[in-house]
Design an enzyme around this catalytic site. Structure first.
Site, PDB file in Angstrom:
ATOM      1  CG  ASN A  40       1.089  -1.923  -1.617  1.00 37.65           C
ATOM      2  OD1 ASN A  40       1.338  -2.035  -2.810  1.00 37.65           O
ATOM      3  ND2 ASN A  40       0.364  -2.806  -0.957  1.00 37.65           N
ATOM      4  CB  THR A  41       4.347   3.387   1.432  1.00 33.01           C
ATOM      5  OG1 THR A  41       4.416   2.289   2.349  1.00 33.01           O
ATOM      6  CG2 THR A  41       4.342   4.704   2.202  1.00 33.01           C
ATOM      7  CD  GLN A  45      -5.953   7.041  -4.613  1.00 32.79           C
ATOM      8  OE1 GLN A  45      -7.135   7.166  -4.293  1.00 32.79           O
ATOM      9  NE2 GLN A  45      -5.593   6.707  -5.831  1.00 32.79           N
ATOM     10  CG  HIS A 225     -10.524   0.427  -1.836  1.00 29.31           C
ATOM     11  ND1 HIS A 225     -11.535   1.201  -2.363  1.00 29.31           N
ATOM     12  CD2 HIS A 225      -9.891   1.210  -0.940  1.00 29.31           C
ATOM     13  CE1 HIS A 225     -11.491   2.407  -1.799  1.00 29.31           C
ATOM     14  NE2 HIS A 225     -10.510   2.429  -0.923  1.00 29.31           N
ATOM     15  CD  GLU A 353      -0.723  -4.511   2.705  1.00 27.78           C
ATOM     16  OE1 GLU A 353      -0.386  -3.342   2.401  1.00 27.78           O
ATOM     17  OE2 GLU A 353      -1.470  -5.212   2.000  1.00 27.78           O
ATOM     18  NE  ARG A 364      -5.915  -1.561   5.690  1.00 27.08           N
ATOM     19  CZ  ARG A 364      -5.969  -0.427   4.981  1.00 27.08           C
ATOM     20  NH1 ARG A 364      -5.935   0.747   5.588  1.00 27.08           N
ATOM     21  NH2 ARG A 364      -6.060  -0.466   3.675  1.00 27.08           N
ATOM     22  CB  SER A 369      -2.703   0.170   6.344  1.00 24.50           C
ATOM     23  OG  SER A 369      -1.506  -0.402   5.914  1.00 24.50           O
TER      24      SER A 369
HETATM   25  P1  FAD Z   1       5.054  -1.347   1.256  1.00 28.87           P
HETATM   26  O1  FAD Z   1       4.864   0.103   1.281  1.00 28.87           O
HETATM   27  O2  FAD Z   1       4.284  -2.109   0.265  1.00 28.87           O
HETATM   28  O3  FAD Z   1       6.598  -1.631   1.016  1.00 28.87           O
HETATM   29  C1  FAD Z   1       7.067  -2.942   0.793  1.00 28.87           C
HETATM   30  C2  FAD Z   1       8.473  -2.853   0.265  1.00 28.87           C
HETATM   31  O4  FAD Z   1       9.071  -4.138   0.237  1.00 28.87           O
HETATM   32  C3  FAD Z   1       8.588  -2.323  -1.150  1.00 28.87           C
HETATM   33  O5  FAD Z   1       9.670  -1.434  -1.198  1.00 28.87           O
HETATM   34  C4  FAD Z   1       8.898  -3.570  -1.975  1.00 28.87           C
HETATM   35  O6  FAD Z   1       9.582  -3.315  -3.172  1.00 28.87           O
HETATM   36  C5  FAD Z   1       9.737  -4.342  -1.001  1.00 28.87           C
HETATM   37  N1  FAD Z   1       9.816  -5.784  -1.225  1.00 28.87           N
HETATM   38  C6  FAD Z   1       8.797  -6.676  -1.289  1.00 28.87           C
HETATM   39  N2  FAD Z   1       9.271  -7.911  -1.464  1.00 28.87           N
HETATM   40  C7  FAD Z   1      10.630  -7.807  -1.498  1.00 28.87           C
HETATM   41  C8  FAD Z   1      11.677  -8.731  -1.670  1.00 28.87           C
HETATM   42  N3  FAD Z   1      11.459 -10.041  -1.851  1.00 28.87           N
HETATM   43  N4  FAD Z   1      12.955  -8.275  -1.670  1.00 28.87           N
HETATM   44  C9  FAD Z   1      13.221  -6.950  -1.519  1.00 28.87           C
HETATM   45  N5  FAD Z   1      12.253  -6.027  -1.363  1.00 28.87           N
HETATM   46  C10 FAD Z   1      10.979  -6.456  -1.350  1.00 28.87           C
HETATM   47  N6  FAD Z   1      -3.272   2.723   3.849  1.00 28.87           N
HETATM   48  C11 FAD Z   1      -3.612   3.752   4.648  1.00 28.87           C
HETATM   49  O7  FAD Z   1      -3.442   3.670   5.863  1.00 28.87           O
HETATM   50  N7  FAD Z   1      -4.120   4.897   4.106  1.00 28.87           N
HETATM   51  C12 FAD Z   1      -4.322   5.056   2.774  1.00 28.87           C
HETATM   52  O8  FAD Z   1      -4.767   6.104   2.324  1.00 28.87           O
HETATM   53  C13 FAD Z   1      -4.003   3.972   1.913  1.00 28.87           C
HETATM   54  N8  FAD Z   1      -4.220   4.055   0.576  1.00 28.87           N
HETATM   55  C14 FAD Z   1      -3.777   3.039  -0.220  1.00 28.87           C
HETATM   56  C15 FAD Z   1      -3.906   3.168  -1.610  1.00 28.87           C
HETATM   57  C16 FAD Z   1      -3.394   2.198  -2.450  1.00 28.87           C
HETATM   58  C17 FAD Z   1      -3.522   2.351  -3.944  1.00 28.87           C
HETATM   59  C18 FAD Z   1      -2.773   1.050  -1.898  1.00 28.87           C
HETATM   60  C19 FAD Z   1      -2.216  -0.012  -2.789  1.00 28.87           C
HETATM   61  C20 FAD Z   1      -2.688   0.898  -0.518  1.00 28.87           C
HETATM   62  C21 FAD Z   1      -3.180   1.884   0.315  1.00 28.87           C
HETATM   63  N9  FAD Z   1      -3.073   1.761   1.702  1.00 28.87           N
HETATM   64  C22 FAD Z   1      -3.449   2.816   2.500  1.00 28.87           C
HETATM   65  C23 FAD Z   1      -2.395   0.623   2.315  1.00 28.87           C
HETATM   66  C24 FAD Z   1      -0.958   1.050   2.664  1.00 28.87           C
HETATM   67  O9  FAD Z   1      -0.440   1.845   1.631  1.00 28.87           O
HETATM   68  C25 FAD Z   1      -0.031  -0.135   2.853  1.00 28.87           C
HETATM   69  O10 FAD Z   1      -0.632  -1.113   3.640  1.00 28.87           O
HETATM   70  C26 FAD Z   1       1.257   0.327   3.539  1.00 28.87           C
HETATM   71  O11 FAD Z   1       1.821   1.363   2.776  1.00 28.87           O
HETATM   72  C27 FAD Z   1       2.215  -0.835   3.691  1.00 28.87           C
HETATM   73  O12 FAD Z   1       3.485  -0.332   4.012  1.00 28.87           O
HETATM   74  P2  FAD Z   1       4.685  -1.362   4.136  1.00 28.87           P
HETATM   75  O13 FAD Z   1       5.885  -0.553   4.467  1.00 28.87           O
HETATM   76  O14 FAD Z   1       4.307  -2.468   5.016  1.00 28.87           O
HETATM   77  O15 FAD Z   1       4.810  -2.006   2.667  1.00 28.87           O
HETATM   78  C1  SIN Z   2      -8.279   5.078   0.233  1.00 26.95           C
HETATM   79  O1  SIN Z   2      -7.787   6.186   0.029  1.00 26.95           O
HETATM   80  O2  SIN Z   2      -9.451   4.799   0.009  1.00 26.95           O
HETATM   81  C2  SIN Z   2      -7.410   4.012   0.786  1.00 26.95           C
HETATM   82  C3  SIN Z   2      -7.421   4.123   2.244  1.00 26.95           C
HETATM   83  C4  SIN Z   2      -6.917   2.871   2.870  1.00 26.95           C
HETATM   84  O3  SIN Z   2      -6.605   1.885   2.212  1.00 26.95           O
HETATM   85  O4  SIN Z   2      -6.843   2.884   4.102  1.00 26.95           O
END
Ligand code: FAD
Ligand code: SIN
Length: 486
Positions: A40-41, A45, A225, A353, A364, A369
């Site tokens: 997701n990271t 955006q 969203h 997350e 949130r 995040s």
């Molecule tokens: P992730 O980045 O989702 O990483 C999870 C990882 O775990 C991935 O590599 C995945 O492949 C791996 N994984 C999952 N299950 C398994 C498994 N069973 N075995 C092995 N690997 C596995 N947040 C903000 O703060 N600002 C923003 O601007 C923003 N924009 C966003 C836009 C979009 C389109 C989306 C979808 C989300 C956005 N968010 C934003 C939310 C934010 O991106 C996420 O909450 C955050 O990146 C989560 O990070 P993470 O490291 O917890 O998980």
């Molecule tokens: C966005 O760019 O609207 C996503 C921001 C977020 O999920 O925090």
């Protein structure tokens, strides 16, 4: 069988940041189910929030976070998040993240629920900039061994202690044992038919933790969203809240603005309010997001990813409004942790997350995040303090590989969750969701393959969401019950 000091599952901001920090103290094995960038990271955006502006304050960021979360947040966790924030932006800058600056001062944008400009960004692809920076540091690091295209299938837990992880390699279940296991598996947007999340977001970490007996909390708070692209044949691609932050207006089917009828912050009201307002207006026809009144060159420079993506679907955002509808976006709840990331199972930690730190409460605040993920996953020294010296190997059952195409099953889960446990909920619908998920679960075969594991995780996590939503009879934040009679 492998052994490692730290086992990290996931390569988003939380997993990568933890792995980098932990590599200073021991050997890290990092498992990720696709290639390292996929997370997701990578698609984030808008940006990352922190107190960075001259006129901002910790008190203000704390209050905005609590207000968006309907005061359901844990105040200690919010304070920790906000006070550590500026340090983490500096860390990301020092690692080489290209946040936008002017004359050495970070540029800041505004998003929903923030009372001032507080969000550092890199164009409209902030997540990609962060992910790329961290992946470059982790790849080829001598203390980090990365297993890509490797899905973790279950946690190895005995006597409320986590010893390691089972994972699928080819058609075989293998095991890795360690002193600490870190869940950094991200969210579960794929539980729903329409989501901004990529395919990896199937709630694996929540399901594995649940099966292992860990405590989970706040799963009813699924954030939708407000503005995902709504065009036949196109995916619900995210149209960043920053578009509204930079002057974009929401319009109903008559081309009239309407957010003033719903909240004093209009387009920049907290996300749950904007999402429900759009859903209501959409009952009378198409809702769109219009920024075409701004200078086209500014739009193209500020939002290049969104601009180019929309052109692929025949929409020129410099000339026309973008059709939008809400889509599942973020899990506010998850595996319950304390400030150190400790779960209710010894040696099992959760960051990002997948975790429920209490920061987000019932909804949130935008761009909190990425911040939460890096702030909490930076607590490596806290993890080290409670590590035991010895790695213990335990007797396990290894499931067998089976041929089974779970693609249709996933669609059935997504339909049940979208139709009955989505943006607007009621008791009858939630009971239907639970009933349908139970039937789906019963029809799934024993054994494992990548798709099947994900489908099983989606059923388990979906069930937890639906049950939590059924239990909470009153609406709060992003959990909305239309049968709440007040
Ligand atoms: P992730 O980045 O989702 O990483 C999870 C990882 O775990 C991935 O590599 C995945 O492949 C791996 N994984 C999952 N299950 C398994 C498994 N069973 N075995 C092995 N690997 C596995 N947040 C903000 O703060 N600002 C923003 O601007 C923003 N924009 C966003 C836009 C979009 C389109 C989306 C979808 C989300 C956005 N968010 C934003 C939310 C934010 O991106 C996420 O909450 C955050 O990146 C989560 O990070 P993470 O490291 O917890 O998980
Ligand atoms: C966005 O760019 O609207 C996503 C921001 C977020 O999920 O925090």
């Amino acid at each position: 069988m492998k052994k490692s000091d730290f086992i990290v599952i996931g390569s988003g901001i939380a997993g990568l940041n933890f792995a980098l920090e932990a590599s200073k103290y021991g050997k890290v094995t990092l498992l990720t189910k696709k290639d390292m960038m996929e997370s997701n990271t990578n698609y984030a955006q808008g940006g990352i929030a922190a107190v960075l502006g001259a006129h901002d304050s910790y008190e203000s960021h704390i209050e905005d976070t609590l207000k968006a979360g309907c005061y359901h947040n844990d105040v200690e966790a919010v304070k920790f998040l906000v006070e550590e924030g500026p340090k983490m932006i500096k860390k990301l800058l020092d690692l080489g993240t290209p946040f936008e600056e002017k004359n050495g001062v970070l540029k800041l944008t505004r998003e929903g629920g923030h009372s001032c400009r507080r969000v550092a960004y890199s164009g409209d692809a902030t997540g990609h900039a962060i992910e790329k920076t961290l992946v470059e540091k982790v790849r080829n690091h001598k203390n980090i061994s990365v297993l890509e295209q490797t899905i973790a299938t279950d946690l190895i837990v005995k006597g409320n202690k986590c010893h390691g992880v089972q994972y699928l390699e080819g058609k075989k279940i293998k095991e890795v044992y360690g002193k600490a296991v870190i869940l950094a598996t991200g969210g579960a947007g794929q539980l729903f038919k329409k989501t901004t999340n990529p395919d990896i977001a199937t709630g694996d970490g929540m399901a594995m933790a649940y099966r292992a007996g860990a405590k989970l909390e706040d799963l009813e708070f699924v954030q939708f969203h407000p503005t995902a692209l709504n065009k036949q044949g196109a995916p619900p691609f995210l149209i960043s809240e920053a578009v509204r932050g930079e002057g974009g207006q929401l319009k109903n089917s008559k081309g009239e603005t309407f957010m003033h009828d719903y909240h004093e912050m209009k387009e920049l009201a907290p996300r749950d309010i904007v999402a429900r307002a759009i859903a209501k207006e959409a009952q009378n026809g198409e809702v769109s997001l219009d920024i075409s009144h701004e200078d086209p060159e500014i739009i193209k420079t500020r939002f290049p990813t969104i601009y180019n993506k929309l052109l692929e679907y025949g929409i020129d955002m410099t000339k026309q409004a973008i059709p939008v509808l809400p889509a599942a976006h973020y899990m506010c709840g998850g595996v319950k942790v304390n400030l150190k990331g400790e779960t209710s199972i010894k040696n099992l930690y959760a960051f990002g997350e997948v975790s429920r730190t209490g920061v987000h409460g019932a909804n949130r605040l935008a761009s909190n995040s990425l911040l939460e993920s890096i702030v909490f996953s930076n607590q490596v020294l806290e993890v080290i303090k409670s590590l035991e010296d010895k790695i213990e190997i335990v007797k396990t059952h290894k499931p067998k590989y089976v041929e089974f195409d779970a693609a249709e099953t996933k669609k059935e889960i997504q339909a049940a969750m979208w139709n009955y446990a989505g943006l607007i909920r009621n008791e009858k619908g939630l009971k239907t969701a639970i009933k349908e998920l139970n039937i789906i679960k019963k029809n799934l075969p024993e054994g494992v393959n990548q798709e099947l594991i994900e489908a099983k995780n989606m059923v388990d996590t979906g069930m937890l969401v639906a049950k939590a939503a059924l239990k909470r009879k009153r609406s709060l934040g992003c959990h909305f019950r239309e049968d709440d009679k007040k």
